[in-house]
Scaffold this motif. Structure first.
Motif, mmCIF file in Angstrom:
data_model
loop_
_atom_site.group_PDB
_atom_site.id
_atom_site.type_symbol
_atom_site.label_atom_id
_atom_site.label_comp_id
_atom_site.label_asym_id
_atom_site.label_seq_id
_atom_site.Cartn_x
_atom_site.Cartn_y
_atom_site.Cartn_z
ATOM 1 N N LEU A 265 0.841 -1.196 0.000
ATOM 2 C CA LEU A 265 0.000 0.000 0.000
ATOM 3 C C LEU A 265 0.877 1.247 0.000
ATOM 4 O O LEU A 265 1.949 1.259 0.622
ATOM 5 N N PRO A 266 0.461 2.298 -0.679
ATOM 6 C CA PRO A 266 1.289 3.511 -0.713
ATOM 7 C C PRO A 266 1.352 4.189 0.653
ATOM 8 O O PRO A 266 0.425 4.104 1.458
ATOM 9 N N THR A 267 2.475 4.834 0.886
ATOM 10 C CA THR A 267 2.651 5.601 2.120
ATOM 11 C C THR A 267 2.012 6.976 1.956
ATOM 12 O O THR A 267 2.265 7.674 0.967
ATOM 13 N N ILE A 268 1.182 7.342 2.907
ATOM 14 C CA ILE A 268 0.498 8.642 2.872
ATOM 15 C C ILE A 268 1.237 9.585 3.828
ATOM 16 O O ILE A 268 1.268 9.360 5.040
ATOM 17 N N ARG A 269 1.823 10.604 3.241
ATOM 18 C CA ARG A 269 2.613 11.550 4.034
ATOM 19 C C ARG A 269 1.835 12.856 4.207
ATOM 20 O O ARG A 269 1.345 13.426 3.237
ATOM 21 N N ILE A 270 1.728 13.297 5.453
ATOM 22 C CA ILE A 270 1.065 14.571 5.750
ATOM 23 C C ILE A 270 2.135 15.644 5.853
ATOM 24 O O ILE A 270 2.995 15.580 6.746
ATOM 25 N N GLY A 346 -8.739 -9.093 10.345
ATOM 26 C CA GLY A 346 -8.306 -9.240 8.961
ATOM 27 C C GLY A 346 -7.461 -8.067 8.493
ATOM 28 O O GLY A 346 -6.511 -8.235 7.719
ATOM 29 N N LEU A 347 -7.783 -6.864 8.961
ATOM 30 C CA LEU A 347 -6.965 -5.698 8.628
ATOM 31 C C LEU A 347 -5.559 -5.845 9.215
ATOM 32 O O LEU A 347 -4.569 -5.433 8.598
ATOM 33 N N GLY A 348 -5.483 -6.436 10.412
ATOM 34 C CA GLY A 348 -4.166 -6.707 10.988
ATOM 35 C C GLY A 348 -3.383 -7.700 10.146
ATOM 36 O O GLY A 348 -2.162 -7.578 9.986
ATOM 37 N N GLY A 349 -4.080 -8.701 9.585
ATOM 38 C CA GLY A 349 -3.411 -9.644 8.698
ATOM 39 C C GLY A 349 -2.897 -8.974 7.443
ATOM 40 O O GLY A 349 -1.801 -9.281 6.957
ATOM 41 N N ALA A 350 -3.675 -8.021 6.912
ATOM 42 C CA ALA A 350 -3.225 -7.285 5.728
ATOM 43 C C ALA A 350 -1.949 -6.505 6.014
ATOM 44 O O ALA A 350 -1.117 -6.321 5.123
ATOM 45 N N THR A 351 -1.768 -6.049 7.254
ATOM 46 C CA THR A 351 -0.552 -5.321 7.616
ATOM 47 C C THR A 351 0.687 -6.190 7.456
ATOM 48 O O THR A 351 1.765 -5.695 7.131
ATOM 49 N N LEU A 352 0.547 -7.501 7.687
ATOM 50 C CA LEU A 352 1.693 -8.406 7.591
ATOM 51 C C LEU A 352 2.175 -8.574 6.158
ATOM 52 O O LEU A 352 3.327 -8.958 5.941
ATOM 53 N N THR A 353 1.322 -8.297 5.178
ATOM 54 C CA THR A 353 1.697 -8.513 3.778
ATOM 55 C C THR A 353 1.693 -7.189 3.010
ATOM 56 O O THR A 353 2.727 -6.568 2.826
ATOM 57 N N ILE A 354 0.535 -6.742 2.576
ATOM 58 C CA ILE A 354 0.484 -5.529 1.752
ATOM 59 C C ILE A 354 0.810 -4.272 2.563
ATOM 60 O O ILE A 354 1.095 -3.228 1.991
ATOM 61 N N GLY A 355 0.775 -4.358 3.876
ATOM 62 C CA GLY A 355 1.150 -3.209 4.700
ATOM 63 C C GLY A 355 2.648 -3.020 4.789
ATOM 64 O O GLY A 355 3.129 -1.918 5.084
ATOM 65 N N THR A 356 3.413 -4.093 4.554
ATOM 66 C CA THR A 356 4.871 -4.024 4.642
ATOM 67 C C THR A 356 5.565 -4.365 3.328
ATOM 68 O O THR A 356 6.790 -4.298 3.247
ATOM 69 N N GLY A 357 4.783 -4.776 2.326
ATOM 70 C CA GLY A 357 5.364 -5.045 1.014
ATOM 71 C C GLY A 357 6.048 -6.381 0.892
ATOM 72 O O GLY A 357 7.014 -6.516 0.134
ATOM 73 N N VAL A 358 5.569 -7.393 1.606
ATOM 74 C CA VAL A 358 6.162 -8.726 1.508
ATOM 75 C C VAL A 358 5.115 -9.705 0.997
ATOM 76 O O VAL A 358 3.907 -9.481 1.123
ATOM 77 N N ALA A 359 5.592 -10.803 0.403
ATOM 78 C CA ALA A 359 4.704 -11.844 -0.073
ATOM 79 C C ALA A 359 4.240 -12.708 1.097
ATOM 80 O O ALA A 359 4.797 -12.646 2.200
ATOM 81 N N PHE A 360 3.204 -13.520 0.852
ATOM 82 C CA PHE A 360 2.693 -14.390 1.902
ATOM 83 C C PHE A 360 3.672 -15.529 2.157
ATOM 84 O O PHE A 360 4.279 -16.078 1.225
ATOM 85 N N GLY A 361 3.833 -15.892 3.419
ATOM 86 C CA GLY A 361 4.688 -17.002 3.795
ATOM 87 C C GLY A 361 3.971 -17.932 4.757
ATOM 88 O O GLY A 361 3.032 -17.535 5.446
ATOM 89 N N GLU A 362 4.392 -19.163 4.796
ATOM 90 C CA GLU A 362 3.767 -20.155 5.667
ATOM 91 C C GLU A 362 3.846 -19.724 7.131
ATOM 92 O O GLU A 362 4.926 -19.351 7.611
ATOM 93 N N GLU A 363 2.696 -19.757 7.811
ATOM 94 C CA GLU A 363 2.614 -19.439 9.239
ATOM 95 C C GLU A 363 3.262 -18.087 9.551
ATOM 96 O O GLU A 363 3.912 -17.923 10.581
#
Length: 451
Positions: A265-270, A346-363
């Motif tokens: 996700l893009p970084t939103i800078r104020i 689920g939003l917390g789960g999204a942080t682990l992947t699209i929130g940090t720019g990494v692919a999904f990994g096992e466990e």
């Protein structure tokens, strides 16, 4: 209007004759009044002896206050502030010891601080103790406060969303052990849908929807079939790990370009606010998930404690039979809260992947759901408390990451495993009543059968 819709103050219960109030009033000591002053005194003495007296002389610790590019007109804020390690650690430890002595004086008078005053004293002590520890642990090195807090925020977001999920479920009387599975499904759904559509925003929408699968199963078995809730939660966690591992090994691993792209996700800078030293990038240069976290905490705090909906939810979690008698649908309230909580996780789960720019990994949730559960307990089933506890846990994790990256010959050489233990030790103290009694909703985990 029902009786539960009237939010006026209830009459205080009359204590039994000859029995002191558990909370303690003016001029009387509550039970275990000595526990908090004793623990804080012991911690302050550890800081004084270990961080202060045993620190080497002639060594400095530098604190980075303003980084290049920060809003610092005329350079009025210094960049690095060096302090003598031994002297600074001793001074901070002595101040922490003074806070503990203040509690002993208040306890002797039977006027221990309560409520927000108690929290303020504990937070003040914690800041002094942590600064003393940082001064000793980073001896001969530089503590970049901005980078440390930014790492803390990155690690805290999934924990905070998971803890908020637990607050929503357990305030309505359903134990949510399945936070781990909800985080994992959210991370999986965010990457899968985001990869298929080529849009991280689509993944953000898909994450809470995927987590709803685990929430619906939890509600079905815990509320519909009244299965033991802790067992259901553990089974759902194992189910989530097994199912996502299967698809990862058979689908994502075979064609990562189509099913497992590392989107972000893009970084939103104020502007301007993001340039404030130390806290600017932490608060005002983040992805939309961080801003959503602040919004959800504020909305849930108001909704749970200032609205009719929140009053009914808490009534269902405390006394479902009384809530039923005044017309509240207990099952529907619990169902809706469990589903809403799973979407938040689920939003917390999204942080682990699209929130940090990494692919999904096992466990890849790696036990964060259980840490979020501990944060919820430490936060006393309150959205703000859960957020603060998540930040505490993330701070300890960020601290060990920073200490492990120090150049050889600097720092105190503390094993990272000891730092990873710190949040759980704090949680044990909290549950034991050191920082105040943690009260569980009365009907939490108790199935309700309509008569």
């Amino acid at each position: 209007m029902t009786a539960l819709d009237q939010t006026g103050p209830a009459a205080a219960p009359t204590p039994e004759p000859g029995r002191a109030s558990a909370s303690g009033g003016a001029g009387e000591r509550p039970r275990r009044w000595w526990l908090l002053p004793t623990v804080l005194t012991a911690l302050a003495l550890i800081a004084l002896l270990v961080f202060g007296m045993l620190a080497p002389s002639g060594v400095q610790t530098a604190y980075r206050i303003a980084a290049p590019g920060d809003l610092n007109p005329g350079g009025i804020i210094p960049g690095d502030v060096p302090v003598p390690t031994k002297v600074a650690a001793i001074v901070l430890a002595v101040l922490a010891l003074a806070v503990a002595a203040y509690l002993w004086v208040r306890a002797a008078r039977g006027a221990m601080p309560r409520g927000r005053a108690r929290v303020a004293v504990i937070v003040g002590f914690g800041v002094l103790w942590v600064l003393s520890f940082l001064t000793w642990a980073f001896k001969g090195a530089t503590v970049d406060l901005g980078a440390l807090l930014q790492t803390m925020m990155l690690l805290a977001v999934p924990l905070a969303f998971g803890a908020l999920s637990g607050v929503l479920s357990e305030r309505a009387g359903v134990i949510n052990i399945a936070i781990e599975g909800q985080l994992l499904f959210g991370a999986f759904g965010a990457v899968l849908v985001g990869s298929l559509t080529g849009s991280a925003w689509a993944g953000l929408v898909a994450a809470p929807i995927m987590a709803l699968v685990i929430g619906a199963l939890l509600a079905l078995f815990a509320i519909g079939y009244q299965v033991q809730q802790i067992i259901v939660g553990v089974v759902l966690n194992v189910f989530a790990i097994g199912l996502t591992s299967f698809f990862f090994g058979t689908v994502m691993k075979q064609n990562p370009g189509m099913f497992n792209q590392p989107l972000r996700l893009p970084t939103i800078r104020i502007p301007l606010l993001a340039d404030i030293p130390i806290i600017g990038r932490v608060l005002f240069e983040q992805t939309v998930l961080v801003y959503l976290m602040w919004i959800i905490v504020a909305v849930l705090t108001v909704a749970l404690f200032r609205t009719r909906w929140g009053l009914r939810v808490r009534a269902v979690g405390e006394h479902p039979r009384a809530a039923d008698t005044v017309g509240i649908d207990v099952s529907r309230t619990r169902w809706s809260n469990v589903l809403l909580g799973s979407a938040v996780a689920g939003l917390g789960g999204a942080t682990l992947t699209i929130g940090t720019g990494v692919a999904f990994g096992e466990e890849m949730s790696a036990g964060k759901g259980y840490i979020a559960l501990a944060a919820m307990i430490l936060g006393r089933y309150h959205p703000v408390g859960a957020l603060l506890a998540a930040l505490l846990f993330a701070f300890a994790d960020a601290l060990q990451l920073n200490l492990s990256s120090l150049p050889s010959g600097t720092g105190a050489g503390i094993p990272s495993q000891f730092l990873l233990m710190l949040p759980y030790i704090v949680t044990l103290f909290a549950v034991a009543g050191v920082v105040g009694r943690v009260r569980v909703p009365a009907a939490d985990g108790v199935p309700y059968v309509k008569q």
